[in-house]
Design an enzyme around this catalytic site. Structure first.
Site, PDB file in Angstrom:
ATOM      1  N   GLU A  12      -2.930 -79.053 119.052  1.00 52.70           N
ATOM      2  CA  GLU A  12      -1.861 -78.875 120.037  1.00 52.70           C
ATOM      3  C   GLU A  12      -2.259 -77.914 121.155  1.00 52.70           C
ATOM      4  O   GLU A  12      -1.611 -77.835 122.182  1.00 52.70           O
ATOM      5  CB  GLU A  12      -0.533 -78.511 119.358  1.00 52.70           C
ATOM      6  N   LEU A 286      10.079 -74.909 110.706  1.00 55.40           N
ATOM      7  CA  LEU A 286       9.835 -74.185 109.453  1.00 55.40           C
ATOM      8  C   LEU A 286       8.564 -74.738 108.792  1.00 55.40           C
ATOM      9  O   LEU A 286       7.800 -73.992 108.177  1.00 55.40           O
ATOM     10  CB  LEU A 286      11.058 -74.335 108.546  1.00 55.40           C
ATOM     11  N   ALA A 287       8.334 -76.034 108.967  1.00 59.52           N
ATOM     12  CA  ALA A 287       7.138 -76.655 108.371  1.00 59.52           C
ATOM     13  C   ALA A 287       5.873 -76.011 108.921  1.00 59.52           C
ATOM     14  O   ALA A 287       4.932 -75.753 108.176  1.00 59.52           O
ATOM     15  CB  ALA A 287       7.125 -78.154 108.651  1.00 59.52           C
ATOM     16  N   HIS A 315       1.718 -79.245 115.961  1.00 62.34           N
ATOM     17  CA  HIS A 315       1.709 -77.811 115.704  1.00 62.34           C
ATOM     18  C   HIS A 315       1.346 -77.520 114.237  1.00 62.34           C
ATOM     19  O   HIS A 315       0.505 -76.675 113.954  1.00 62.34           O
ATOM     20  CB  HIS A 315       3.118 -77.247 115.927  1.00 62.34           C
TER      21      HIS A 315
END
Ligand code: AMP
Length: 349
Positions: A12, A286-287, A315
């Site tokens: 990313e 959150l992942a 990400h």
């Protein structure tokens, strides 16, 4: 001497590569060299906020650093021992102070002693974890790993004025980080929406919340306009909190001059629907943020851990790749019934 060399343009290609690398360089003591920092962003290199992360990392670890200048696309960072203590970091303007926290927290939660970190800057910024996400979603998962963390919001800071203040107390676990599996979110406990809207008309908040009520069939007790000091604005964050038995998710959209209240609501509704449409434990942000502390715990214990997420963003993939450069862990992910499953397991290098 071992050194990790990274290309900041891969995956990313943003600030996350830098922050994860700084965190893990400090946690492992392994020096870091990174080139082409934020190469995929419209303004590549270190922006004020990224420079603040580097400076904060240097302050807590006594690192020898070169290339820490605005606009710099390469950085060498050689950390010393991380020192617990009382730190104050001012990001300046409305740069996100939660991203600076993200950079220093992993090292301080493994340091020898208790720390207190006071941060000033933006607390509710687009493209960064809002304070309430850190407080309600992220910190409870750190506590489950054994870390004592308390964060309080002393003052909101919205883009572009900034001026927010956060105070965080960090107590490392006596017996090291503990890994855990997070495969299900559990039954819903409390679902509600809040519109933070200092120094802007309250009717905008009412329109936003009504749009959420219409979309989700929610009643008035689920729609809130928290009291915020007027001099903390102007700003607007529309937050949806979904507290389930095993995890709490916070989805946020931000008001902008060019957007109507309905458009601000539509953005967060789309995020909530995507999460509700899967039955994975955690959402996309959150992942990507859970991977690092969980990998540290797995690395320390020599075990494995897994979580499910509704989406596997670029990400999150990039973050896993950077993590594997520093720690003896393997991060794998595959589609599963509830969305995606991420497995992090220890391995011998
Ligand atoms: P970067 O764009 O590479 O600087 O990274 C942004 C960081 O902010 C990542 O850790 C994202 O997960 C996090 N982030 C961005 N938007 C949100 C949001 N709405 N809620 C929670 N975290 C966010």
């Amino acid at each position: 001497m071992t050194i990790v060399e990274l290309d900041g343009s891969v995956g990313e290609g943003g600030g996350q590569i830098l922050r994860t690398a700084l965190s893990l360089s400090m946690c492992t003591g392994v020096p870091l060299r990174i080139e082409r920092i934020r190469a995929k962003r419209p303004k590549p290199g270190l922006m004020r906020q990224h420079l603040s992360c580097v400076q904060a990392a240097q302050a807590i670890s006594g690192a020898a650093v070169s290339g820490a200048e605005l606009g710099s696309q390469s950085l060498a960072f050689c950390p010393g021992e991380v020192r617990a203590g009382h730190y104050r970091f001012a990001v300046g303007t409305a740069g996100s102070c939660t991203l600076v926290l993200q950079a220093v927290l992993p090292a301080l939660m493994q340091a020898e002693g208790i720390s207190r970190v006071e941060l000033s800057g933006g607390t509710h910024n687009p493209m960064a974890p809002p304070f309430h996400f850190i407080e309600r979603s992220f910190i409870p998962l750190l506590r489950r790993m054994g870390v004592g963390v308390d964060a309080s919001l002393r003052r909101h800071g919205f883009y572009p004025a900034g001026g927010g203040e956060i105070d965080v107390a960090i107590c490392p676990p006596a017996d090291g980080l503990r890994a855990f599996d997070l495969l299900e979110r559990g039954e819903p406990r409390d679902l509600y929406a809040e519109s933070l809207i200092p120094a802007l008309p309250r009717r905008v908040a009412m329109l936003e919340l009504q749009a959420l009520a219409d979309a989700f069939g929610w009643g008035p007790e689920q729609l809130r306009v928290p009291a915020v000091r007027q001099n903390e604005g102007p700003g607007n964050a529309l937050m949806v909190t979904l507290a389930h038995a095993h995890v709490t998710e916070v989805f946020t959209s931000f008001g902008e001059k060019s957007l109507s209240a309905e458009q601000v609501a539509a953005r967060v509704i789309a995020e909530v629907r995507a999460y509700q449409g899967a039955c994975a434990a955690v959402g996309p942000h959150l992942a990507d943020q859970l991977a690092l502390p969980l990998a540290l715990a797995v690395h320390r214990q020599g075990t494995s851990a897994a979580y499910t997420c509704s989406e596997m963003t670029e990400h999150a993939r990039t973050n896993l790749a950077v993590i594997q450069e520093f720690l003896s862990v393997r991060g794998e992910f595959h589609r599963c019934e509830s969305g995606w499953r991420v497995n992090i397991s220890a391995h011998q290098r």
